[in-house]
Every structure is written in C-alpha cells, then in structure tokens.
Write a protein that holds these residues in place. Sequence first.
Motif, PDB file in Angstrom:
ATOM      1  N   THR A  63       0.818  -1.213   0.000  1.00 26.37           N
ATOM      2  CA  THR A  63       0.000   0.000   0.000  1.00 26.37           C
ATOM      3  C   THR A  63       0.849   1.258   0.000  1.00 26.37           C
ATOM      4  OG1 THR A  63      -1.757  -1.169   1.190  1.00 26.37           O
ATOM      5  CG2 THR A  63      -1.844   1.237   1.203  1.00 26.37           C
ATOM      6  N   THR A  93      -4.466  -3.343 -12.509  1.00 23.25           N
ATOM      7  CA  THR A  93      -5.798  -2.781 -12.266  1.00 23.25           C
ATOM      8  C   THR A  93      -5.789  -1.310 -11.852  1.00 23.25           C
ATOM      9  OG1 THR A  93      -6.814  -4.912 -11.776  1.00 23.25           O
ATOM     10  CG2 THR A  93      -7.869  -2.981 -10.827  1.00 23.25           C
ATOM     11  N   PRO A  94      -5.033  -0.890 -10.824  1.00 23.84           N
ATOM     12  CA  PRO A  94      -5.075   0.534 -10.463  1.00 23.84           C
ATOM     13  C   PRO A  94      -4.686   1.462 -11.609  1.00 23.84           C
ATOM     14  CG  PRO A  94      -3.992  -0.748  -8.749  1.00 23.84           C
ATOM     15  CD  PRO A  94      -4.145  -1.653  -9.936  1.00 23.84           C
ATOM     16  N   VAL A 153      -7.297   4.239 -13.270  1.00 25.75           N
ATOM     17  CA  VAL A 153      -6.981   5.666 -13.353  1.00 25.75           C
ATOM     18  C   VAL A 153      -6.973   6.118 -14.809  1.00 25.75           C
ATOM     19  CG1 VAL A 153      -5.175   7.386 -12.951  1.00 25.75           C
ATOM     20  CG2 VAL A 153      -5.739   5.725 -11.166  1.00 25.75           C
ATOM     21  N   LEU A 211      -8.748   7.303  -7.475  1.00 30.85           N
ATOM     22  CA  LEU A 211      -7.845   6.382  -6.792  1.00 30.85           C
ATOM     23  C   LEU A 211      -8.573   5.634  -5.682  1.00 30.85           C
ATOM     24  CD1 LEU A 211      -4.941   5.353  -6.636  1.00 30.85           C
ATOM     25  CD2 LEU A 211      -4.437   7.230  -5.045  1.00 30.85           C
ATOM     26  N   ALA A 270     -10.242   2.668  -7.150  1.00 33.29           N
ATOM     27  CA  ALA A 270      -9.282   1.600  -7.423  1.00 33.29           C
ATOM     28  C   ALA A 270      -8.934   0.859  -6.142  1.00 33.29           C
ATOM     29  CB  ALA A 270      -8.023   2.183  -8.064  1.00 33.29           C
ATOM     30  N   ALA A 271      -8.787   1.597  -5.024  1.00 29.99           N
ATOM     31  CA  ALA A 271      -8.477   0.956  -3.749  1.00 29.99           C
ATOM     32  C   ALA A 271      -9.618   0.048  -3.297  1.00 29.99           C
ATOM     33  CB  ALA A 271      -8.208   2.022  -2.689  1.00 29.99           C
ATOM     34  N   ILE A 294      -9.436  -3.187  -5.298  1.00 27.72           N
ATOM     35  CA  ILE A 294      -8.364  -4.054  -4.823  1.00 27.72           C
ATOM     36  C   ILE A 294      -8.760  -4.729  -3.512  1.00 27.72           C
ATOM     37  CG2 ILE A 294      -5.997  -4.100  -3.940  1.00 27.72           C
ATOM     38  CD1 ILE A 294      -6.209  -3.944  -6.981  1.00 27.72           C
TER      39      ILE A 294
END
Length: 391
Positions: free
Chosen positions: A28, A233-234, A238, A244, A247-248, A251
Amino acid sequence: MFKAMHRQVVILASAQALFQIVSVIVMTVGGLAGAQLADSPRWSTLPIATMFLGTASITFPGAMWMARVGRRAGFLCGTFFGLLGGLIAAFGIHERSLGLLATGTFFVGAYQAFAQFYRFAAGEVADEAFKARAISLVLAGGIVAALVGPMLARLGGSLLSPEYMGSFLILSVVSLVASGVLLGLRIPAASDQAAAQGPARPWHEIVIQPAYLVALFGAATGYGIMILAMTATPIAMVHHHHELSSAATVIQLHTLGMFLPSFFTGSLIARFGAIRVMLAGAAIFLAHILTTLGGTGFNSFAVSLVLLGVGWNFMYIGGTTLVTTTYRPSEKAKAQAVNDMTIFFVGLACSLGAGGLLDTLGWQRMNFALVPWILVAVVALVWLHRRRSTA
C-alpha cells in the motif's frame, strides 16, 4: 473436541493473518514512500521490488535451514526479519534514504520467504482427512489482512513525520505480535515417518513427476495471472478516469475474493478432489476475462477482480494440496522450496511485465491474451485426471 491439530492450525492462520497485514502495508505505501525519496519516478517502486528480491533470495536456503532446525525456529526467524525490516525502513524514511528503505523491505521479503511455508506446515500438523481444510483455513487468514492492512497503512502514513514512517513502525509491531503467536506452535517431527519411507530422492526426481509438474504449473498459472491483472488494475482504472479511492475499493474486494473462499475450498477439495477444484478455478479465470470485455466501468472492474481472486484461491490451494501428495516427509524441504521459488519467479515476471503489457495492449486485450495460458493449464489438469483414473 478441539484437537491439538486444530489448535496448531489456528496458530498458523493467525500468523498468516499477521504476515499478510505486513505484506499489505508494504504494497500500500511502499511505492508512495519510495516516490518521495527517489530521484526519478522509475525508482519509486524499488522498495516493493526489493521485498520480492528478499523472498527470492531466502526461500530456498530458508527451507533447507528449517529442515534442520524445525518449522518453529524458522518461522520465528522470519518474524524477526519483519521486525528488523520495519525498523530499518522507518529509519530510512526518517533519514530520507531510499537505499535504507529498500534494505528494510528486503528483510520484509525475507519474512515473506518463511511465511510462505505456513500453508505447508498446516498440512503437516493435520491428518489426511483434515489436510486440505487446514491449508485453506490458514490462507483464510488473509481476510483479516484485506480489512486491516490498508487501514493500518493509512493510519501510519500520517501518524508521524516524515510521512509513512509510522506505517513501517506499525509493521514492526505486527511482526512482534506474530512472534508471540508462533511461540505456541508445535509441529511433530517427521523423522520416524521419513525413515520408514526411505531416504530422500534427489530434487530433480521429485520435480519430474507428472503430478508435481501439473500441480506446480496450475498453482503458478493461478498466481501469475492474479499478479498480472491485480498489478495492472489501479493503473487501468486511473487511465479510464476512475478515482484512486475507487481503485483501492476494487483491490480490497479482490483481496476478499482471494481469501474468503478459503473457508470452504478445503471442503470442496476433500469432496471433489484438488484437480476438479483447480479446473473450476480455471473456469472462473475465464469468467474474469469475459467480464473485463464487458466494459471499463466500476462494476466491470469490481466483478472481474472478485472473480480473479476466487479463481486464484481455487488454483493456488488446489495446487498446494496436490503437490503435497508428491513427496515424502524427508523430501518436503526440497519439494516445497522448488515449488514456491518457481511460483514466485512467475509472479515476479508477471508483476514486472504488467505495465508494459497494459500500455501495449490495453486492459481488455491484455486480459484476453491470457486465454491460451489458462487453456494449457486446463489441458494439463485434464490429462493428469485421466492418467490417474486409468492407473
């Protein structure tokens, strides 16, 4: 009745949860901390890369050392590396040294090298009927990490100055707690059983067994495809104008998809067999790919990444269970080390290649290009199933 083996599996599952929290913290904030210290953006992910390097460097010698001193001593050594790595990394951030930060995460990678064997240890403390469930329950410890890891990483990010120093100090505390948990671990020696089954074969004789090769290829397929898609993926989200934070969330959903099925994967393996469960995992991977072709909205990313996690769970736990049937107790160190080293290098290659493949092919075509790899794994699994059925 709560048997001794159940108690040991609980200890290993708890240790797995704590280790996964450590890993999630690095994943992270490692790149974010690196970006603040690096002279060039291309070096920002160096702390994550050196964590993988630490795992690659220590897995084989760590396995050989544990064969002499025992699992408990090896696992405690791993948590010490985690404690030390967190302190070095925090000091590196304080001193604004990317080299020290990367050194710290290298030691965290060494912790990961030992922690990879928790799932095998679960199979060693369990009887044959409970083995598959034990392996899956230990991996279920990752559910805690999915919920707690990002929270602790964010908490530590602003806890102290400079930013992210607190995250790595929290990492050290978690490693210390894991040491306390593992003090209660008791794994019976396998020397008598090993002697009864004869001397250990050379590692190459173990590896060339059809069941070993298929189990390894299946687990490596699951791990590699998961790492490739998860890493991309992130960036892809984006690129397609998602925040963001979105995206988090995806995940986190993916991580839950990886570990939540562990509560029943072992039961499925016990009922249907490891090969059938791995084939189901391959089918779920194909469903993931089809979902990515449906668009680039949030729901498409979320559903596809959950499917990706479940597919990994079936392939990885199934492969781990299958490979444990291919070696004698006296051979476990070599057999497990070769298995995990190979899987790790496949994952490393996929993580390094994810950015280039995404840039060249785009999100949907990158995933579609994985179809031949999955089909080869299916053919191998079907071949082994038929071979065993006619034996």
